[in-house]
Design an enzyme around this catalytic site. Sequence first.
Site, PDB file in Angstrom:
ATOM      1  N   HIS A   6      23.080  12.118  -2.010  1.00 25.02           N
ATOM      2  CA  HIS A   6      22.622  11.991  -0.620  1.00 25.02           C
ATOM      3  C   HIS A   6      21.299  12.735  -0.398  1.00 25.02           C
ATOM      4  O   HIS A   6      20.989  13.127   0.716  1.00 25.02           O
ATOM      5  CB  HIS A   6      23.653  12.535   0.370  1.00 25.02           C
ATOM      6  N   SER A  54      -7.187   9.157  -2.621  1.00 26.82           N
ATOM      7  CA  SER A  54      -7.294   8.754  -1.229  1.00 26.82           C
ATOM      8  C   SER A  54      -8.748   8.737  -0.856  1.00 26.82           C
ATOM      9  O   SER A  54      -9.517   9.615  -1.260  1.00 26.82           O
ATOM     10  CB  SER A  54      -6.543   9.757  -0.342  1.00 26.82           C
ATOM     11  N   ASN A  79      -1.081  10.657  -5.612  1.00 29.49           N
ATOM     12  CA  ASN A  79       0.022   9.866  -5.085  1.00 29.49           C
ATOM     13  C   ASN A  79       0.757   9.113  -6.186  1.00 29.49           C
ATOM     14  O   ASN A  79       0.143   8.710  -7.166  1.00 29.49           O
ATOM     15  CB  ASN A  79      -0.512   8.849  -4.081  1.00 29.49           C
ATOM     16  N   GLU A  99       9.858 -24.070  -9.503  1.00 30.94           N
ATOM     17  CA  GLU A  99       9.661 -23.496 -10.840  1.00 30.94           C
ATOM     18  C   GLU A  99       8.181 -23.328 -11.190  1.00 30.94           C
ATOM     19  O   GLU A  99       7.835 -22.419 -11.944  1.00 30.94           O
ATOM     20  CB  GLU A  99      10.377 -24.363 -11.886  1.00 30.94           C
TER      21      GLU A  99
END
Lengths: 432, 432, 432, 432
Positions: free
Chosen positions: C143, C264, C272, C311
Amino acid sequence: MIPRYTRPEMEAIWSPQTRYRIWFEIEAHATDKLAELGVVPASAAKAVWKAKDMEFDVARIDEIEREVKHDVIAFLTHLSELVGEEARFVHQGLTSSDVLDTCLAVQLTRASDLLLEGMDRVLAALKKRALEHKMTVCIGRSHGIHAEPTTMGLKFARFYAEFARNRERLVRAREEVATCAISGAIGTFANVDPAVEAHVAEKLRLTVEPISTQVIPRDRHANFFAVLGLIASAIENIAVEVRHLQRSEVREAQEYFSPGQKGSSAMPHKRNPILTENLTGLARLVRSAVTPAMENVALWHERDISHSSVERGIGPDATVHLDFALHRTASMIEGLIVHADRCRENLEAHGGIHNSQRVLLALTQAGASREDSYRLVQRNGMKTWDEGGRLADHLKADAEVTALLSPAQIDGCFDEAYHLKHVDTIFARVFG
Amino acid sequence: MIPRYTRPEMEAIWSPQTRYRIWFEIEAHATDKLAELGVVPASAAKAVWKAKDMEFDVARIDEIEREVKHDVIAFLTHLSELVGEEARFVHQGLTSSDVLDTCLAVQLTRASDLLLEGMDRVLAALKKRALEHKMTVCIGRSHGIHAEPTTMGLKFARFYAEFARNRERLVRAREEVATCAISGAIGTFANVDPAVEAHVAEKLRLTVEPISTQVIPRDRHANFFAVLGLIASAIENIAVEVRHLQRSEVREAQEYFSPGQKGSSAMPHKRNPILTENLTGLARLVRSAVTPAMENVALWHERDISHSSVERGIGPDATVHLDFALHRTASMIEGLIVHADRCRENLEAHGGIHNSQRVLLALTQAGASREDSYRLVQRNGMKTWDEGGRLADHLKADAEVTALLSPAQIDGCFDEAYHLKHVDTIFARVFG
Amino acid sequence: MIPRYTRPEMEAIWSPQTRYRIWFEIEAHATDKLAELGVVPASAAKAVWKAKDMEFDVARIDEIEREVKHDVIAFLTHLSELVGEEARFVHQGLTSSDVLDTCLAVQLTRASDLLLEGMDRVLAALKKRALEHKMTVCIGRSHGIHAEPTTMGLKFARFYAEFARNRERLVRAREEVATCAISGAIGTFANVDPAVEAHVAEKLRLTVEPISTQVIPRDRHANFFAVLGLIASAIENIAVEVRHLQRSEVREAQEYFSPGQKGSSAMPHKRNPILTENLTGLARLVRSAVTPAMENVALWHERDISHSSVERGIGPDATVHLDFALHRTASMIEGLIVHADRCRENLEAHGGIHNSQRVLLALTQAGASREDSYRLVQRNGMKTWDEGGRLADHLKADAEVTALLSPAQIDGCFDEAYHLKHVDTIFARVFG
Amino acid sequence: MIPRYTRPEMEAIWSPQTRYRIWFEIEAHATDKLAELGVVPASAAKAVWKAKDMEFDVARIDEIEREVKHDVIAFLTHLSELVGEEARFVHQGLTSSDVLDTCLAVQLTRASDLLLEGMDRVLAALKKRALEHKMTVCIGRSHGIHAEPTTMGLKFARFYAEFARNRERLVRAREEVATCAISGAIGTFANVDPAVEAHVAEKLRLTVEPISTQVIPRDRHANFFAVLGLIASAIENIAVEVRHLQRSEVREAQEYFSPGQKGSSAMPHKRNPILTENLTGLARLVRSAVTPAMENVALWHERDISHSSVERGIGPDATVHLDFALHRTASMIEGLIVHADRCRENLEAHGGIHNSQRVLLALTQAGASREDSYRLVQRNGMKTWDEGGRLADHLKADAEVTALLSPAQIDGCFDEAYHLKHVDTIFARVFG
C-alpha cells in the site's frame, strides 16, 4: 453488483419490483392515450390503474417467463391476473422494446440523478478542502520529482474543476438517454399512434425519441457509459494523488483511520490508503463498461437483442459501483487528514532547488544566454541534489554566477510568496 | 497511421513541420506579451517573428534532440540558430508542456474541423439517400427475422439522426479540448503572468484553461477520444447494415463496383461489400483509443509523462483513420446501389406474415382475449412460414379465426399504406 | 507506428518489400508443388523463380492496385511483368487469403523471434541486477507504506520470474500463429491439393492449419496479441516500480542520466524517470491491441475482411512498439543506478516499526492472546510513527509489554538477518 | 453476477461460505505444519480442526468486519469464537494475502474445472453435429457473398478445432493460476518457514509460487482472464454464424423453439435466434474483464490493493457468465435444427456461379492467360448474377469461351463431388 460496493438507493433502481412498476406505468399511461384515441375501451384504461397500488409478484412473473420465455409477455400475463379480463387491451400496438427501452431510460435518468447527487457531494467536499488549504504550501511535482511550490488547495481545486466538467457531461448524457420510444415493432408506428408516445414521454418526463427502430438507438447509451468511464477516471485521478501523498516517505496526507480499524493482520503499525486503492480498482471496473457499450451500437437491421445481456450487466454494475465510489470518494476527501507540517518538511528537504527556474530567469535577465544560464543552474542544482546544502549557498560560491548576480539578488530568488501570487487568480477561475 | 487509410489533409496536421509551426506561433505570441509586460526586451519579440516565414529544419531539430533528449529545448536551440542571440528571451517562464499541450489543443481542434467536414459529408449523403428512398418499401427485421415493413429511407434517416447526435458531441468535445495553458512548471504562474496565457489563447482562438498543473487535464482528451469511439461505432452501425443488405440472399443494396475492379482473385463473379467490411475494422481500430485515453487521466501529482507516448500514437491514428473512414462512409453511401425490386421480393417472400401483428390486434378488437388472439395468429403464421402460401388464405381457412373476422376484415389487414402512414411524421422529426 | 518508438529490425518485417518477398516465396513454392502434381507445367515453376533475386517495384504494384482494387491480383500482375507469360500458372487454385494469411504467419513468427530476443535481453539484465543486489536491503512496502525489509535483488528477481513466464507464453503464442493455410476459396481444397499446403508449410517452417475457411482462424491472432498485452503489462510493472523508487522522497534508484541530457526546459535540477514513464504509456498502447484482436475472431461465415484493417494497424504497431519497449526496458535496467545508501536510510527512517509483526509473534509466543498482542504492538507502533523514536524503546517503556518480554527479547526482534534468511531459497527457485 | 445467466454450481464457488471454508483449510493446514515445526503447540493445530464440520456464521463475520474493517481478521476472530483460546496460534507469521490469494487460486482452479466441463460439453456437441452433417452440402460464403460449396459439418468442425485450442489454453491458464503463496508480509518468509507453503500447496493440490511479494503476481490472473476472453470470442463466433444461418432469407439452421415459447409480444409468427444473440452479448461482457485484469498487473511496490475490487467483480462475473454461456452454447448446438433442404436451395439459387473459379482454372489450363480467363468468367458470372439463368448455359453461349472449352468440358466444371473430395482429409485432421 458487488454487495460491499452497493448503496441501497442505487440498487433499488435496478430491482425487479422497480422495473415492473415502471413497466406498469408505461403500459397504463399508454392505455390511457389509446382509450382517448378510441383504440381501446375507456373501461380498459380505468381497469389497468387498479394495479397502481398492488405489489407485483416477482416469483409469479418468473414462473410464467420460464414457460413463455419472454419477459414482457410474462409481465402482461401477470397483470391480467391482477386486473382481470380488461387487461387484454393493454399493450395494444406496442412492442416489448417500447416498454423495455423506455423503462431503461427511466432507470438511467434516476441513476443519473443519484450520481449527480454523489458528484455534488464530492464537489462540495473538494471545494471545502480547497478553501481550507488554499495556502497550505507544498512541493509540486512533475515526474514524481520535486518541481516548484504549489498548495494543497490547488490540488483540491483542480480535482474540483475536473469533477465540474464531468458533472456537465453527465447532465448532458442524462438528457441524451432520457427518451421515450413507443413506436411499435419496427419503429414505424404502424399499430400505435405517435400521440401515445408523446403522452407517455410527458408523463414520465422524457422526450420523444425522434426515430427509433424497434429500439432506442444505442449510441445514447454508449455515450452514457463513456461518461461514467470519465467520472471513474476522475476518481482514479484523486485516488492516485492521495495514495502518493500517504506513502511512508511523503506522508503529506492520510485517509481517516477510525478507532478499532486494523491496517494489517500481520503488521499492527500500518495505516494504509485502502479507500483510495479500492477506488482505483473500482475505476477500472466502471471503465470496463465503456467498450461493450460501444460494441452494442451496431445492432443488426432494425435490432438484435445482443445488447440486452450486456446492459443487464453494465447497467446496474457501472451505476451501482460508480455511485458507491462517488460517496466513498466524498467521505474520503471530507475526512482526509492533511499534514501541513510534512508538506513544509518535504518542500524544504532539497535545499531550495525548487527555485532553480527563477534563478535561471534571473541569470538570463542579467545577460547570460539561455544555454549558459541553464548550465550554471543545473551545475549548482545537481550539486545541491547530490551533496546537500542549500542551492542559494552553492550559487553564491560559484564565481560564474556571482559575476552576474549579487548575493542579494540570489537571495531574492528564494522567497515563497513569488510562487503563490496567482493562487487567488486560479481560485477565482475555478470557484468564481 | 496506416498509409492506405490516410488522407493528406489530416496527416498534415500531425507532421513535424506543422507541429514546429504551431510551437513557433505559441512562443512568438507569448514573447510579444512578455515584451509588453516588460519581462523581455521588445527587440526580442520582434526578432522572433523573423522566423515567421522560414522553414524549420526537422532533421536539424532531431539531431539536437538526440543530444539534449528534450524536444522543446531542441526546437528552441534551432530557433536561436535561425533568429540569433535575441532568442534567449523566448520561452521565458514557460515550461515545455505549455507549448506541447497548447499545440496539441490546436492540432485537435484542426482535426475536429476536418472530422466535422467529414461528418457533414456523411450527413448530406444520408439525407439525400433518405429523401430519395423515403418510400422505397422493404421488410424491417428484428433478430434478422422479417418483422414489419419499413422503408429504405427510414434506414438512412436513423443513421442521419445518430450522426447528427455525434456531430453535436464532437462540437462539444472540440470546445472542451480547445484550451490554452501557459502556466509554468507546476501551473502556478510563478514565472509567467496569466496575461501571457490570455494573449496566446486569444491569438490561437482557444480559451484559457482555468486550472492546469504542468499539463492540461487529460479528462478533456479522454472525452475527445470517447467521442471518436462513438462516431466510429456509428460508422460500424451503417457498415453492418450495408453488409447485411448486400449478402447474396438479401441483395437489397450493393456497394458501387467500379469497372475494372476485381472482387476475388479466385472467384470472378464476386462483388463483395469490402468498403463496409473495411469500415467495420476501422471502427474497431478507432475505438481502441478510448481505453488508453482514459488510462491517461490519472497522472502522478502535477504530471507524469506517461500520457505522451499514448497520444503520439492515438492522436494521429484515431483522427487520421476516422477521417478516412468518414469519407469512405460518405462515398459509399453516395454510391450505394439500392435494389428496390429486391426489397419488394424479400418483403413478399413470406406470404404476408409481416402483417401478423395487425391481425392480432384485429382479433383482440373483435373480442378475443390477447392469449387466444396470439395463439390463432401464431398458428397460422407458423403454417405460412413452414408450409408456404399466404397468411391471409390460411386465416380464412381457420374456423376459429373466421368466427371472429370476415374475409374482408382479414384482407383489410394486409394493405401496405397502413405501415407507411407515419413516415412523414418521422422524417419531419429528423429533417425538420 | 510511431517513428521514435521504432527499431528498424522490426519495422523491416512489415515493409511492403518484405511482404512481397514472402508472397513470392509462397507462390513459388506452391507452384513447385503444383508442377510436381502435374497441375501446371514444370516450366512455369521454373520461370517463377526467375524473380528470386529481383526487386519488386512497390510503386508499380500500388499503381496496379489502384485500378484492380485487389492487392494480391496487383502483385500477381506485376510478377507476370517480371517473369513473363508463364506466370499465368502461378496461384492456380489458391485464393488471396492463402497468400495473405500465410504471409502474416511468417511475419508474426519473425516478429516473435525479435520479441523473444528483446525479452532475453530484459531477462539477462534483470538476472544480472538481481544477483548484484541480492543482499541490498531495502524496505518492502505494501500500500505504499513501509512493511518489512526485503532486498533490491528480490525486486529484480520477481520481475525476472514474470518475464520468464511471459517468455513461455510468447513461445507458445508464436507456435500457435505459425500455421500455413493453402486451402482455397472456402477452405475445402476444391481447387488445390492439400499436398501444396504441406509443401509450402515445410518450406516456410510453419505447420499446416488443420481446418481453415478462407482464412486462418483469428483466435490464434487474438491469443498472440493478448500475450503482447501481458508482456506490455509486465513492462509497466517494472516501470511503475522504478518511477516510485526514483521519486524525490524515495530516491532508492534512478534511471541513468547521460551527460548533456536536460531534464526540464524550465527547471535545470531535474532528473526525471522519463524512460519508465514512457514505458508506462507504451504499455497502454500495446495493450489497446487486445480488444480489437478479440473482436476480430467472429468473422461472418467463412470470412469477412473486417479483420484486415485492424491487423494492418495492430500487427505492425503492437509488435514494433513492444519491441522498442523491450529494448528500452533492458537498457534502462542495465543502466539503473541503485542507491543502496538511500535504501538503508529509508529502511531506518521509522524507528524499526518494520519489525512489528515479529514483536507481535513474540508476544503471542509469550502467552498473550492474538488480540492483546495486536493491541500492544499497534499502540507502540503508532506512537513510533507519530512521535518518532524507536519502536524497541517504546516497547521497553510499556509495562504491559515488559510483563511478557524482557529487554533482550525485545532487542532480539530487531535483527535484520531474520528477514533475509530465505533470500537464497527464493533465488534458487527463480534462477535454479 | 446476473441471476438469469448464473448456474448454481459456479455461483457456489464464489459464495462467502465456500470462501471461508477454503480460508479455514489454508489456516488449518498451515497450523499443522507450524505445529510440526514447533512454532505453535500441537494442541493448537488439533483445536483448529474442530471447526472442520462447523458452519461459519457469515453474518457474524460481516459484523466483526464492520468494526475491524479487515476481512481476514474478522474471520480469524470468528474462528476463535468457534474453536476457542487455542486459535491465537492460527495465522502465525502469515499475512492476509497468503490466505486470500491462495484461496483465489483454489477458486479459480475450481472455476476452471467447471469451465472445462462446459467446454467438453460444447466440444462433444460440435463433434456430434459435425459428423452428422459431414456431407450436408451448403454454400460457403466470403464477405457474406456466395463463394464455393462447403458442408455444414465443416462449419461445426472448425468451431470444434477453435474450442479444442481454447481448451488447451484454459488447461494451461488453470495451471498458471494454481499456485500457493504463504510467504508473509512481503514475500520473504521472515516469519513463516517455506515448508508451510509447501505443505499447504500439497494439501490443496497447488504448486508453490516461486516468488511472491505480499501477493501472487497478477500476470497469472491477467492471463487467465485473457483466455476467458478468447473462449467468449469463440462463443461469439458460433453465435454469429447461427444468427446468420437463421435469418429469414437464409434459414439454413434454426435454434430449437420449444412449444409454448413466444418469439415476440407483437408478432406471433416470429422465431428469433435469441439464444445466440444473447451469447453474442455475453461474449462482450466476459471480454470486458480482460483489460482491467491487465491493468491489475502493475501494483505499487510489493503490492497495493487496487486489484482486489476488480477481482471481486470480474472473478465471479466472468467465470459465472462464461460458464452459463458455455452450457447455453452446448444446448443450442445440441438442439440446432439444420435445414438441409434450404442449404440446397440457397446453393442452387445463383445458377452455379460458385463454380466460377473452376471454370477459370479450366480456361487457364486450356491456354488462356490468367487475365483473359478472369475476364471471361467474370463476364458470364455477372450475367448470371444480374440476369439469372445458369452459368454453364451462359458460358456455352459465349464464343470466346467455347473457342477454348467444349460443352462437355464446361459441364464437367459443375459436379459437386469436386468440392467435397477433401472433406475426409479435413475431418481426419480435426477429429483424428
